[in-house]
Design a protein around this motif. Structure first.
Motif, PDB file in Angstrom:
ATOM      1  N   ALA A  18       0.840  -1.210   0.000  1.00 33.94           N
ATOM      2  CA  ALA A  18       0.000   0.000   0.000  1.00 33.94           C
ATOM      3  C   ALA A  18       0.869   1.253   0.000  1.00 33.94           C
ATOM      4  O   ALA A  18       0.601   2.218  -0.724  1.00 33.94           O
ATOM      5  CB  ALA A  18      -0.923  -0.015   1.225  1.00 33.94           C
ATOM      6  N   LEU A  19       1.934   1.241   0.816  1.00 29.06           N
ATOM      7  CA  LEU A  19       2.839   2.388   0.867  1.00 29.06           C
ATOM      8  C   LEU A  19       3.494   2.617  -0.489  1.00 29.06           C
ATOM      9  O   LEU A  19       3.623   3.754  -0.954  1.00 29.06           O
ATOM     10  CB  LEU A  19       3.924   2.167   1.929  1.00 29.06           C
ATOM     11  N   GLN A  21       2.323   1.782  -3.407  1.00 24.37           N
ATOM     12  CA  GLN A  21       1.338   2.303  -4.365  1.00 24.37           C
ATOM     13  C   GLN A  21       1.120   3.791  -4.136  1.00 24.37           C
ATOM     14  O   GLN A  21       1.090   4.591  -5.080  1.00 24.37           O
ATOM     15  CB  GLN A  21       0.014   1.541  -4.218  1.00 24.37           C
ATOM     16  N   ASP A  22       0.933   4.181  -2.858  1.00 18.12           N
ATOM     17  CA  ASP A  22       0.787   5.601  -2.540  1.00 18.12           C
ATOM     18  C   ASP A  22       2.047   6.358  -2.942  1.00 18.12           C
ATOM     19  O   ASP A  22       1.993   7.474  -3.450  1.00 18.12           O
ATOM     20  CB  ASP A  22       0.535   5.786  -1.039  1.00 18.12           C
ATOM     21  N   ALA A  25       2.250   7.333  -6.641  1.00 16.10           N
ATOM     22  CA  ALA A  25       1.450   8.518  -6.967  1.00 16.10           C
ATOM     23  C   ALA A  25       2.127   9.781  -6.443  1.00 16.10           C
ATOM     24  O   ALA A  25       2.200  10.807  -7.136  1.00 16.10           O
ATOM     25  CB  ALA A  25       0.052   8.381  -6.379  1.00 16.10           C
ATOM     26  N   LEU A  26       2.644   9.705  -5.217  1.00 18.90           N
ATOM     27  CA  LEU A  26       3.317  10.862  -4.626  1.00 18.90           C
ATOM     28  C   LEU A  26       4.598  11.195  -5.375  1.00 18.90           C
ATOM     29  O   LEU A  26       4.928  12.366  -5.573  1.00 18.90           O
ATOM     30  CB  LEU A  26       3.628  10.590  -3.145  1.00 18.90           C
ATOM     31  N   GLU A  94       4.184  11.010   3.775  1.00 18.28           N
ATOM     32  CA  GLU A  94       4.373  11.033   2.322  1.00 18.28           C
ATOM     33  C   GLU A  94       5.810  10.682   1.958  1.00 18.28           C
ATOM     34  O   GLU A  94       6.066   9.936   1.008  1.00 18.28           O
ATOM     35  CB  GLU A  94       4.011  12.412   1.773  1.00 18.28           C
ATOM     36  N   ALA A  97       6.343   7.020   2.223  1.00 12.10           N
ATOM     37  CA  ALA A  97       5.713   6.326   1.108  1.00 12.10           C
ATOM     38  C   ALA A  97       6.579   6.428  -0.150  1.00 12.10           C
ATOM     39  O   ALA A  97       6.743   5.459  -0.895  1.00 12.10           O
ATOM     40  CB  ALA A  97       4.325   6.897   0.846  1.00 12.10           C
ATOM     41  N   TYR A 101       8.443   3.377  -2.229  1.00 18.17           N
ATOM     42  CA  TYR A 101       8.337   3.191  -3.679  1.00 18.17           C
ATOM     43  C   TYR A 101       9.724   3.096  -4.314  1.00 18.17           C
ATOM     44  O   TYR A 101       9.973   2.241  -5.172  1.00 18.17           O
ATOM     45  CB  TYR A 101       7.548   4.354  -4.284  1.00 18.17           C
TER      46      TYR A 101
END
Length: 263
Positions: A18-19, A21-22, A25-26, A94, A97, A101
């Motif tokens: 989940a991190l 994926q977020d 986007a970030l 953020e 995250a 990624y």
């Protein structure tokens, strides 16, 4: 018992996914404009994050996002001399995250791949900088806040940093164009939040600033002296204007009588 032990492991795995994926986007929102959509960087200007050992170190990524970093940095045999300013707008969650990624990019290319760059027109950049040609989305011209050597008798605004050596400090023409498209500086980011530069405008301004980077920065005292000279010239013009108005004013009765007596 085995099932009970696997539950925390599965939850941790899901949380990590989940991190990530977020974080993707970030990363697209906060980092891609400079480091590339695939974290490939800009050759010779901005280091890649994919396949970069520093990008796999969460503590290092968090520190760089919070405090910024400057060169020289060596990545995959290439030395980068730009500056990444701190990004206080990115929260701790953020940043973590994004770091998660980047960890998933460990298999990425070790070298930054060339990406198509818009060719900048320095003449257009000068016109945009001075406000002689308005920015497409209505942003303020750079000269409102900044100055560069060799442009304008009185320089420019004093709110922002002198941009004469911006190309040398911020990763050359390609690095500047990326930063102009995705400002990391708080005041500039707010000023252009709803008025972003186009690719053509960013490239043109970067080309212009790369051109003026050959000039030597000028001390503030030079512009102060010019301002004083301009002020004195304006004051002299005002005195002449007042003298002309005085001569053109209606004569009083006493002045008319004295003028007749002198005849």
């Amino acid at each position: 018992m085995k099932g009970a032990k696997l539950i925390p492991l599965a939850l941790a795995l899901l949380l990590g996914l989940a991190l990530a994926q977020d974080g993707k986007a970030l990363y697209g929102q906060r980092c891609a404009a400079c480091h590339g959509s695939e974290a490939q960087g800009v050759p010779g200007a901005i280091p890649p994050l994919a396949g970069n050992p520093r990008g796999q170190d969460e503590a290092h990524v968090l520190k760089v996002i919070k405090e910024g970093i400057s060169g020289p940095l060596e990545v995959a045999g290439t030395t980068y001399n730009g500056v990444m300013p701190p990004m206080p707008q990115v929260t701790e969650a953020e940043a973590r995250a994004i770091a998660a990624y980047l960890k998933g990019l460990s298999g990425g290319s070790q070298e930054a791949q060339a990406v198509p760059q818009v060719q900048g027109d320095p003449a257009l950049g000068r016109a945009l900088y001075l406000g002689q040609r308005p920015l497409q989305n209505g942003g303020a011209p750079c000269q409102a806040c900044h100055t560069v050597a060799g442009v304008g008798f009185l320089g420019g605004g004093s709110m922002g940093k002198d941009l004469t050596d911006a190309a040398k400090r911020l990763g050359g023409e390609a690095g500047l164009a990326a930063l102009l498209k995705n400002p990391a500086f708080p005041v500039m980011r707010e000023a252009y939040r709803d008025k972003p530069l186009t690719d053509t405008e960013a490239a043109a301004l970067a080309a212009f600033l790369a051109q003026v980077s050959q000039e030597a920065p000028r001390p503030p005292s030079l512009y102060l002296g010019r301002f004083l000279v301009a002020g004195l010239a304006l004051f002299a013009l005002l005195l002449l204007y007042q003298a002309a108005l005085w001569q053109m004013r209606p004569k009083s009765l006493a002045e008319r009588i004295r003028a007749q007596l002198r005849r």
